[in-house]
Motif scaffolding. Structure first.
Motif, PDB file in Angstrom:
ATOM      1  N   ASN A 186       0.815  -1.209   0.000  1.00 39.49           N
ATOM      2  CA  ASN A 186       0.000   0.000   0.000  1.00 39.49           C
ATOM      3  C   ASN A 186       0.852   1.265   0.000  1.00 39.49           C
ATOM      4  OD1 ASN A 186      -3.028  -0.520   0.167  1.00 39.49           O
ATOM      5  ND2 ASN A 186      -2.122  -2.103   1.444  1.00 39.49           N
ATOM      6  N   ILE A 187       2.000   1.204   0.691  1.00 40.68           N
ATOM      7  CA  ILE A 187       2.894   2.349   0.645  1.00 40.68           C
ATOM      8  C   ILE A 187       3.397   2.533  -0.792  1.00 40.68           C
ATOM      9  CG2 ILE A 187       5.192   3.105   1.363  1.00 40.68           C
ATOM     10  CD1 ILE A 187       3.055   3.667   3.402  1.00 40.68           C
ATOM     11  N   GLY A 188       3.622   1.414  -1.478  1.00 36.07           N
ATOM     12  CA  GLY A 188       4.004   1.488  -2.887  1.00 36.07           C
ATOM     13  C   GLY A 188       2.942   2.206  -3.693  1.00 36.07           C
ATOM     14  N   ILE A 189       1.673   1.899  -3.426  1.00 34.90           N
ATOM     15  CA  ILE A 189       0.591   2.549  -4.174  1.00 34.90           C
ATOM     16  C   ILE A 189       0.591   4.052  -3.898  1.00 34.90           C
ATOM     17  CG2 ILE A 189      -1.909   2.684  -4.436  1.00 34.90           C
ATOM     18  CD1 ILE A 189      -2.039  -0.286  -3.925  1.00 34.90           C
ATOM     19  N   VAL A 190       0.822   4.419  -2.613  1.00 31.23           N
ATOM     20  CA  VAL A 190       0.838   5.849  -2.272  1.00 31.23           C
ATOM     21  C   VAL A 190       1.963   6.551  -3.046  1.00 31.23           C
ATOM     22  CG1 VAL A 190       1.286   7.494  -0.428  1.00 31.23           C
ATOM     23  CG2 VAL A 190      -0.201   5.560  -0.017  1.00 31.23           C
ATOM     24  N   PHE A 191       3.153   5.942  -3.070  1.00 30.68           N
ATOM     25  CA  PHE A 191       4.268   6.585  -3.773  1.00 30.68           C
ATOM     26  C   PHE A 191       4.030   6.610  -5.279  1.00 30.68           C
ATOM     27  CE2 PHE A 191       7.719   7.906  -1.013  1.00 30.68           C
ATOM     28  CZ  PHE A 191       7.215   7.495   0.207  1.00 30.68           C
ATOM     29  N   LEU A 192       3.332   5.583  -5.775  1.00 31.51           N
ATOM     30  CA  LEU A 192       2.969   5.573  -7.194  1.00 31.51           C
ATOM     31  C   LEU A 192       2.059   6.765  -7.517  1.00 31.51           C
ATOM     32  CD1 LEU A 192       1.943   2.242  -8.825  1.00 31.51           C
ATOM     33  CD2 LEU A 192       0.709   4.272  -9.385  1.00 31.51           C
ATOM     34  N   CYS A 193       1.081   7.010  -6.642  1.00 34.64           N
ATOM     35  CA  CYS A 193       0.190   8.163  -6.832  1.00 34.64           C
ATOM     36  C   CYS A 193       0.998   9.455  -6.797  1.00 34.64           C
ATOM     37  CB  CYS A 193      -0.866   8.237  -5.745  1.00 34.64           C
ATOM     38  SG  CYS A 193      -2.001   6.888  -5.733  1.00 34.64           S
ATOM     39  N   LEU A 194       1.950   9.541  -5.847  1.00 36.22           N
ATOM     40  CA  LEU A 194       2.776  10.747  -5.762  1.00 36.22           C
ATOM     41  C   LEU A 194       3.593  10.902  -7.034  1.00 36.22           C
ATOM     42  CD1 LEU A 194       4.055  10.648  -2.090  1.00 36.22           C
ATOM     43  CD2 LEU A 194       2.308  12.091  -3.091  1.00 36.22           C
ATOM     44  N   GLY A 195       4.081   9.773  -7.569  1.00 34.29           N
ATOM     45  CA  GLY A 195       4.821   9.828  -8.833  1.00 34.29           C
ATOM     46  C   GLY A 195       3.964  10.387  -9.949  1.00 34.29           C
ATOM     47  N   LEU A 196       2.714   9.938 -10.014  1.00 35.76           N
ATOM     48  CA  LEU A 196       1.803  10.475 -11.031  1.00 35.76           C
ATOM     49  C   LEU A 196       1.630  11.969 -10.818  1.00 35.76           C
ATOM     50  CD1 LEU A 196      -1.050   7.806 -11.167  1.00 35.76           C
ATOM     51  CD2 LEU A 196       0.631   8.293 -12.912  1.00 35.76           C
ATOM     52  N   ALA A 197       1.429  12.365  -9.548  1.00 35.71           N
ATOM     53  CA  ALA A 197       1.208  13.784  -9.256  1.00 35.71           C
ATOM     54  C   ALA A 197       2.401  14.615  -9.718  1.00 35.71           C
ATOM     55  CB  ALA A 197       0.967  13.968  -7.761  1.00 35.71           C
ATOM     56  N   VAL A 198       3.623  14.167  -9.377  1.00 37.76           N
ATOM     57  CA  VAL A 198       4.818  14.934  -9.747  1.00 37.76           C
ATOM     58  C   VAL A 198       4.969  14.986 -11.261  1.00 37.76           C
ATOM     59  CG1 VAL A 198       7.325  14.912  -9.649  1.00 37.76           C
ATOM     60  CG2 VAL A 198       6.014  14.483  -7.590  1.00 37.76           C
TER      61      VAL A 198
END
Lengths: 681, 317
Positions: free
Chosen positions: A315-327
């Motif tokens: 789930n932390i991976g998913i959060v960082f993936l979302c942050l990657g999309l945002a950036v």
């Protein structure tokens, strides 16, 4: 002064948490203090946090304060802005519910050799530390609070210290926490070096060159990622989280990982200026690898809490993936999609805090009643513990991202963000983003398989061991906490538009933009970009479910009145005519994972042993059959073992100067003195 | 007008649900003819359902509430999924409730409970079926989402009505992305609905069954609901294939004439698709279980190629 102000509430929260810890010291003599004073104080602290968070998020009120602690020239700076408020809310919510669960749960330790006072003290300090981390507004206060959080949680991980495995896990955790803290210190050092100050306001006022900014980003990613459990520096997490008492596991997985995410968000969107698109690619890569790696390991392990810990990694991976999309979107001139990615990340943080705490509390209830950690020994618990079974089921559905629960909403928002890839200019990025979405889709589907396995093996079927067969339902306090968490999971899944609206305050303060389009159609419709592009109405889906339910009950009642009691016959299940199914004939957790093990074989390092002894008289009849499966984390062999080996070798080399002769040491002292004199003069 | 739209949408969902056994009967009929057997009447599935609904339940000892609730949940999620898919008319309000991603989520929810029901009694067959079903689903679902993403990017929307409208507007243009997506969706559909060569709906042979293994312990009304749900799922995939990729003829207004034309055309398309499925099932043998991941990897790759060909080539035009 009728309405409590946010600073008053935050101060009250931190002080009550510390007070709860101090009061608990008396619990060694009088165990009731822990149950009747320390945990209620912790509940109050959590509620105060939620109140402060509510004021900061909804009212837009925030405050800054300077406390006369710390260094003479650097007092502690505290600040509550919407970002800090949001994470303070997560901390408060989970703390309040966990402390409802705690009083009954900690009864187990009353007769044990472990100190209740230590448990209460470090729980209070741990919570206070986390609260201070999100409130801190200068590097010094931040790191002190960070260390309080790390060290207090180290003692909680090592709480059941009579087992060597627990001590080893705790040491590994402390080591990784300290390395992470050093990296964060270096990251802040870059800012301090250029700005000359230590407060976050100083850090914000300067603009780093792309090189130094990228270095700070890399140090921050490694430092906060170590705490959050990013692959490959995640190995401590599945060791440490399962061995702590279950309510602490819930706090660690549900909240502490979010505090690490908070630190990273603060660095990325607040302290650093404008994100660079390469960072987005790095985050996308790290996030998707972490997500898929975590879920595959969760799928194959059989220790219940370890499965949950690996699922936290996912789930932390998913959060960082979302942050990657945002950036990626923000740095490529697509701010609307970028804000959506940020909202998805924040939403997922909140969701994960809720359902992972729920699952850890459920796991704690199961372990307390059955004394079994291993899925292979469980089975049929839903009949013995119906309420825990129901709440655990809700947690499993939520974490598997199934509608209408909360996990689905954040996954849906992430997919909608990824689908905006056509707005990107660069062809490479346009190809990467859909592939990341594919990885996320695979992760979601595997997570569903993983939690079907967990629930099906642990709660359904027949009991596989004696303790499990005799398990009883837990006390009402433990059930209330789980029930409230389950209710929140459903609520956040059914009212996503309201939640996204509240998250708008956070994105507004971070990137100066709120996801306005998402909430424009009212609370009934969630429309991330516009209603023509995509819409989801969770309340209407729920209404459909309720109407179907009502219609079915109506028909059922009508039929029942016409035909009388329906005919239900209870029989033994089909056993192929061999007579008598036993619990050992059921599918096991390992057997369930076997097809996945075949398909994704290279991911794990598996040691598999079969033992098969046949009857010498009748070669087709086995006398003894055994199957051992050992799973080793690949990262251990790739990263940890080489680094550990290198450190040991280096230490041995250095140790050579330690001869044991006094005259050698005198020479060293003399040479040092000469060197220092030469340096000074 | 709005109320009329809602009423029409509900009516359409009703027709969808009621027509599902007919489609399954048609596929079986064609298959029998292909194999030189005497086919049962096309309405045989209705008779089976009526018989099952009339019967009492036989429950295994130790069946938990999850086992008893699962048929209703599986059937319910499939019906909700059916109600958001445009069948013969576009621009219905129900399509906005749940987009294509929610559709996949609803299927996943149904499957979650189906797999739990398989594990509930504690027989090895149930566990075997659940484990295999989740493995197939874990590989099929990403491929399905990739197909949806391709369509969503072509139409810049995940709303099924809008996607169909966009495909309709572009005329008969042959887009490589759509072609790949169609192939992928066919493969995914075969896997998800448990047809040959992934699973055989007609088998009760221990070592090969997937879907049948999970519902082995059901009887009476719950079994009827499970059967109906799987027939409905088959029809949903058939309607998705025909309406997403061959939508010509679908009604854009609620006038009687376009609606009748749309219904007739859809019936022809579905009949052709059903016949194609029957022919395919007669020609191909069932695969070994561990060949299925390869099959699904092909589906996933096709969908990914479709999406990349859109992202790399077509979106720049």
């Amino acid at each position: 002064m009728n309405i409590p102000t946010p600073e008053w509430l935050s101060a009250a929260a931190v002080l009550t948490a510390v007070a709860s810890g101090l009061v608990a010291l008396a619990a060694d003599r009088r165990p009731r203090v822990l149950r009747h004073v320390a945990f209620p104080l912790l509940t109050l602290s959590g509620l105060a946090c939620v109140g402060a968070a509510g004021l900061a998020l909804l009212g837009g009120q925030s405050f800054s304060a300077e406390l006369p602690f710390g260094l003479p020239w650097l007092h502690w700076h505290l600040r509550l802005d919407p970002l800090a408020g949001f994470f303070l809310g997560i901390i408060g919510l989970v703390t309040a519910l966990v402390s409802l669960y705690g009083p009954s749960y900690t009864r187990v330790y009353q007769q044990s050799a472990y100190s209740l006072g230590a448990l209460g003290l470090f729980t209070g300090l741990f919570v206070a530390g986390m609260q201070l981390v999100v409130l801190a507004a200068d590097a010094f206060a931040f790191l002190v609070a960070w260390e309080v959080m790390s060290v207090a949680s180290y003692f909680l991980v090592a709480y059941e210290h009579h087992q060597a495995a627990n001590r080893r896990a705790a040491f590994l955790y402390l080591l990784m926490a300290q390395i992470g803290a050093v990296l964060i210190l270096l990251c802040f050092g870059i800012f301090s070096g250029f700005s000359g100050g230590f407060t976050f306001d100083d850090y914000r006022s300067i603009t780093l060159t792309p090189f130094w900014a990228s270095l700070a980003f890399a140090l921050g990613l490694a430092g906060f990622g170590m705490k959050a459990g990013l692959v490959p520096v995640h190995v401590w997490l599945p060791e440490a989280h399962p061995v702590a008492p279950s309510h602490i596991s819930a706090l660690m997985s549900g909240v502490m990982l979010k505090v690490a995410v908070y630190g990273f968000l603060r660095l990325l969107f607040d302290l650093l200026d404008a994100p660079i698109w390469q960072w987005g690619v790095v985050l996308l890569a790290v996030g998707s690898i972490t997500a898929i790696y975590g879920v595959l390991y969760a799928l194959i392990h059989t220790d219940l809490k370890r499965v949950l810990a690996y699922s936290s990694v996912e789930n932390i991976g998913i959060v960082f993936l979302c942050l990657g999309l945002a950036v990626t979107y923000l740095s490529n001139g697509a701010p609307a999609a970028g804000v959506l990615g940020l909202v998805a990340a924040l939403y997922h943080c909140l969701n994960h805090a809720l359902f992972k705490s729920l699952l850890f509390l459920g796991a704690g209830a199961v372990i307390e009643r059955s004394h079994e950690h291993d899925l292979e020994a469980m089975g049929g618990l839903i009949r013995r513990m119906p309420w825990t079974g129901l709440f655990f089921l809700i947690g499993c559905i939520s974490i598997s991202a199934l509608p209408p629960f909360n996990g689905f909403v954040s996954e849906w928002l992430t997919f909608q963000t990824a689908l905006q890839a056509t707005r990107l200019e660069s062809g490479v990025l346009r190809a990467i983003v859909p592939i990341v979405a594919a990885v996320l889709a695979l992760t979601g589907a595997l997570a569903a398989a993983c939690f079907v396995r967990v629930y099906g093996i642990a709660f359904l079927g027949q009991a596989r061991s004696r303790h499990v067969r005799r398990a009883r339902e837990v006390k009402s306090g433990m059930l209330t906490a789980q029930g409230l968490l389950a209710g929140l999971c459903l609520l956040l899944g059914v009212l996503p538009t309201t939640v996204v609206g509240a998250l708008g305050a956070v994105t507004e303060s971070l990137v100066g933009r709120a996801p306005a389009a998402a909430t424009r159609q009212g609370w009934l419709w969630l429309t991330p970009i516009s209603p023509e592009i995509a819409s989801y109405s969770a309340p209407l889906v729920m209404l459909g479910v309720l109407i179907a339910l009502a219609a079915w009950l109506g028909i059922w009642g009508w039929l029942r009145r016409r035909r009388g009691q329906p005919l239900i016959v209870r029989r033994d299940p089909w056993d192929c005519g061999f007579g008598g199914l036993t619990a050992r004939m059921q599918y096991t957790a390992t057997a369930f994972a076997m097809p996945f093990q075949q398909v994704f074989r290279p991911v794990w390092r598996i040691g598999e042993q079969h033992l098969r002894e046949m009857d010498p008289l009748l070669p087709t009849r086995p006398q003894q059959l055994e199957h051992h499966l050992e799973i080793e984390d690949r990262a251990w062999r790739w990263l940890y073992a080489p680094v550990g080996h290198w450190v040991l070798t280096a230490a041995r080399r250095v140790a050579r100067i330690q001869t044991g002769h006094v005259r050698h040491y005198l020479v060293y002292s003399f040479l040092t003195l000469v060197l220092l004199l030469w340096l000074i003069t | 007008m709005s109320a009329a739209l809602w009423v029409f949408a509900l009516l359409q969902a009703f027709v969808f649900v009621v027509a599902a056994p007919l489609f399954a009967g048609w596929v079986k009929w064609v298959k029998c003819r292909m194999q030189n057997r005497r086919p049962p009447p096309v309405i045989q599935p209705y008779r089976d359902l009526r018989r099952l609904f009339a019967k009492g339940k036989v429950l295994a000892h130790g069946a938990s509430p999850v086992f008893r609730a699962a048929p209703y949940l599986v059937f319910g999620t499939t019906v909700i999924a059916a109600s958001v898919i445009p069948l013969i008319a576009l621009a219905l309000p129900t399509a906005g409730i749940a987009d294509a991603i929610v559709l996949v989520g609803l299927f996943a929810l149904g499957r979650f409970f189906l797999a739990l029901a398989g594990l509930d009694i504690g027989t090895s067959f149930g566990g075997m079926g659940s484990s295999r079903e989740m493995m197939v689903a874990a590989l099929a679902e990403p491929a399905m989402l990739m197909v949806i993403f391709t369509l969503a990017m072509v139409a810049s929307s995940t709303n099924l009505s809008t996607v169909i409208g966009a495909v309709l507007d572009q005329g008969f243009a042959l887009r490589p992305s759509l072609l790949f997506a169609l192939l992928a969706l066919l493969l995914v559909g075969i896997a998800e609905t448990g047809r040959v060569p992934v699973d055989n709906p007609a088998t009760h042979l221990e070592l090969t069954m997937i879907h049948e293994a999970m519902i082995l312990e059901y009887s009476g009304r719950p079994l009827a609901l499970m059967e109906w749900a799987s027939q409905l799922k088959l029809l949903i995939y058939a309607v998705l294939v025909s309406n997403l990729f061959f939508p010509w003829g679908i009604a854009r207004s609620l006038e009687p004439l376009p609606l009748l034309t749309a219904a007739a055309l859809l019936a022809v398309k579905l009949a052709a698709l059903g016949a194609l499925l029957a022919v395919g099932e007669s020609l191909v043998a069932k695969m070994r279980l561990f060949r299925v991941p390869v099959f699904l990897a092909v589906a996933f790759t096709l969908a990914l190629v479709g999406m990349l060909s859109f992202v790399m080539l077509e979106s720049l035009l």
